[in-house]
Scaffold this active site. Structure first.
Site, PDB file in Angstrom:
ATOM      1  N   PRO A 115      -3.352   0.845   0.103  1.00  0.00           N
ATOM      2  CA  PRO A 115      -3.522  -0.610  -0.004  1.00  0.00           C
ATOM      3  C   PRO A 115      -4.653  -0.965  -0.952  1.00  0.00           C
ATOM      4  O   PRO A 115      -5.737  -0.371  -0.903  1.00  0.00           O
ATOM      5  CB  PRO A 115      -3.850  -1.019   1.434  1.00  0.00           C
ATOM      6  CG  PRO A 115      -3.168   0.009   2.277  1.00  0.00           C
ATOM      7  CD  PRO A 115      -3.287   1.302   1.499  1.00  0.00           C
ATOM      8  N   CYS A 116      -4.373  -1.914  -1.836  1.00  0.00           N
ATOM      9  CA  CYS A 116      -5.279  -2.167  -2.956  1.00  0.00           C
ATOM     10  C   CYS A 116      -6.219  -3.337  -2.733  1.00  0.00           C
ATOM     11  O   CYS A 116      -6.973  -3.697  -3.626  1.00  0.00           O
ATOM     12  CB  CYS A 116      -4.475  -2.425  -4.232  1.00  0.00           C
ATOM     13  SG  CYS A 116      -3.377  -3.865  -4.112  1.00  0.00           S
ATOM     14  N   GLN A 117      -6.220  -3.954  -1.553  1.00  0.00           N
ATOM     15  CA  GLN A 117      -7.030  -5.147  -1.375  1.00  0.00           C
ATOM     16  C   GLN A 117      -8.512  -4.878  -1.565  1.00  0.00           C
ATOM     17  O   GLN A 117      -9.274  -5.749  -1.966  1.00  0.00           O
ATOM     18  CB  GLN A 117      -6.806  -5.734   0.028  1.00  0.00           C
ATOM     19  CG  GLN A 117      -5.426  -6.346   0.205  1.00  0.00           C
ATOM     20  CD  GLN A 117      -4.420  -5.334   0.739  1.00  0.00           C
ATOM     21  OE1 GLN A 117      -4.612  -4.126   0.612  1.00  0.00           O
ATOM     22  NE2 GLN A 117      -3.338  -5.816   1.319  1.00  0.00           N
TER      23      GLN A 117
END
Length: 442
Positions: free
Chosen positions: A81-83
């Site tokens: 996940p790139c958040q």
């Protein structure tokens, strides 16, 4: 025998599809969101779905779930996940979600995979986030893997997709094995001509111009699928996504499907005021109130985004405005812009369907990347001879609660159920407009 791939952080399966089309069999997909798990299981019914976080998940458990015993794993691929390091919003280097990146390294090593592909946002390559990327390369080295350097950011628009979408692609191989090369740009599309000396790829009109207007079907106000009597004349790009010729399946398993059922096309009931604003927005411009991008018929889409989950406001994905009709595009039109073929299905709701596309790697880009892995492995890809049925359609209708029950998992705290009421949907549209105003890059 086809090489084996394992998809981590699989989502709906953009990478899975690209790798299958390049010649891999997807033995297992690991995904924590049960709604994504349901859609992946529908589209890849012979792949094992592991509805868990990668945290505390072992390579041995993946092998058992996939039923592959001690067979070599040829490639592990995915993107954490790139958040935590996206260019959208605040940059937080110590975001706890960054620890999932190291779980990716650990699982690659535990599976003793021959190769890996790590993908992520362009933001990981700039500023202070480069330190995390450098530490990731060092972690792979310590685990016995070489990494192709310098790393590169690839734009899906350069690989036959009518959308500008940049992703970091990191290739790796077990020490002593050949490293995959970065793919060459796919600079032209069959049937198209160069313009001004520059090679051209598919446009938005190429992608969605043959699809009937969803607003001519009243039933799409309450559902996402309808049988149509005919489709328009397709561009070469659209013909491939309609799987009109055998080569359109590439090296993937052909699916049993009905091409005359238009899916993922639930309508949005825009107000007359919104439609007027949409009509006054120029192609390639941004509507000033909603901040929605209007597709250029002869150009490419902006980056399609996933929106946010419940923990960060449940903002709806900002779907672009159609270049011809005064409405936002449907989920199927988003899928065409992303390179998903028409047989590929999504959750029946616009919320989850758009989120699944916005989170996915465009399959044409994934296929180009996977093809380089196939070449490095020295494998000659083969075309499956038999057709594969898709899964139970009930999987597409599941909300977070029902999907959690189906897979026997705890209901995620960050999910959003479908039945939220008109007032909540309207509030979500307002919030989406405010959120889109803050979007810079992703």
């Amino acid at each position: 025998m086809r090489p084996i791939g394992i998809d981590l952080f699989a989502g709906a399966g953009g990478l899975s599809l690209g790798f299958e089309q390049a010649g891999f069999d997807i033995a297992a997909a690991v995904e924590v969101d049960p709604v994504h798990c349901a859609v992946h299981k529908f589209n890849f019914p012979t792949s094992a779905v592991i509805p868990r976080s990668v945290e505390r998940l072992t390579g041995a458990e993946i092998r058992i779930a996939a039923g592959i015993g001690n067979r070599p794993v040829d490639c592990v691929f995915g993107g954490a996940p790139c958040q935590g390091f996206s260019l959208i919003g605040q940059r937080v280097f110590d975001d706890p979600r960054n620890s999932l990146v190291l779980d990716f390294v650990r699982i690659v090593a535990e599976l003793d995979a021959r190769t890996f592909v790590f993908e992520n946002v362009k933001g990981l390559t700039v500023g202070k986030h480069r330190q995390l990327l450098q530490e990731l390369v060092a972690a792979f080295d310590a685990s016995g893997y070489d990494v192709r350097l310098p790393w590169r950011v690839l734009n899906a628009a350069n690989f036959g997709t009518p959308q500008s979408r940049e992703r970091l692609i990191l290739f790796g191989a077990r020490k002593g094995n050949a490293l995959p090369e970065y793919p060459s740009l796919k600079t032209s599309i069959p049937g198209r001509h160069d313009i001004g000396g520059l090679p051209t790829g598919p446009t938005c009109a190429d992608a969605i111009g043959d699809l009937p207007d969803a607003e001519t079907f009243p039933s799409l106000l309450s559902g996402d699928a309808v049988r149509v009597s005919e489709l328009g004349f397709p561009s070469p790009y659209a013909a491939e996504l309609r799987c009109m010729e055998p080569h359109a399946w590439h090296f993937g398993h052909p699916r049993v499907w009905d091409p005359m059922i238009l899916t993922a096309s639930a309508r949005t009931d825009h107000t007359p005021v919104s439609r007027q604003r949409f009509s006054e927005t120029r192609e390639g411009g941004v509507e000033p109130v909603s901040r929605f991008f209007k597709l250029p018929a002869d150009g490419v889409s902006n980056t399609l985004r996933a929106g946010t989950d419940g923990s960060r406001g449940a903002f709806t994905s900002p779907r672009p405005i159609h270049y011809h009709f005064n409405r936002c595009v449907t989920v199927r039109e988003m899928a065409r812009l992303h390179g998903f073929p028409d047989w590929f299905r999504f959750n029946v709701t616009k919320w989850h369907g758009a989120r699944q596309i916005g989170n996915a790697v465009p399959p044409p880009l994934a296929r180009a990347v996977a093809g380089q892995v196939i070449a490095a492995l020295g494998v000659e890809p083969t075309r499956p001879a038999t057709k594969l049925p898709t899964g139970d359609p009930a999987l597409l209708d599941m909300d977070v609660s029902s999907a959690s029950r189906h897979f026997g998992t705890d209901r995620p705290k960050t999910g959003r159920d479908r039945k939220s009421g008109a007032k909540k949907r309207k509030q979500a549209e307002i919030e989406a407009a405010h959120h889109a105003m803050r979007v810079v890059n992703g």
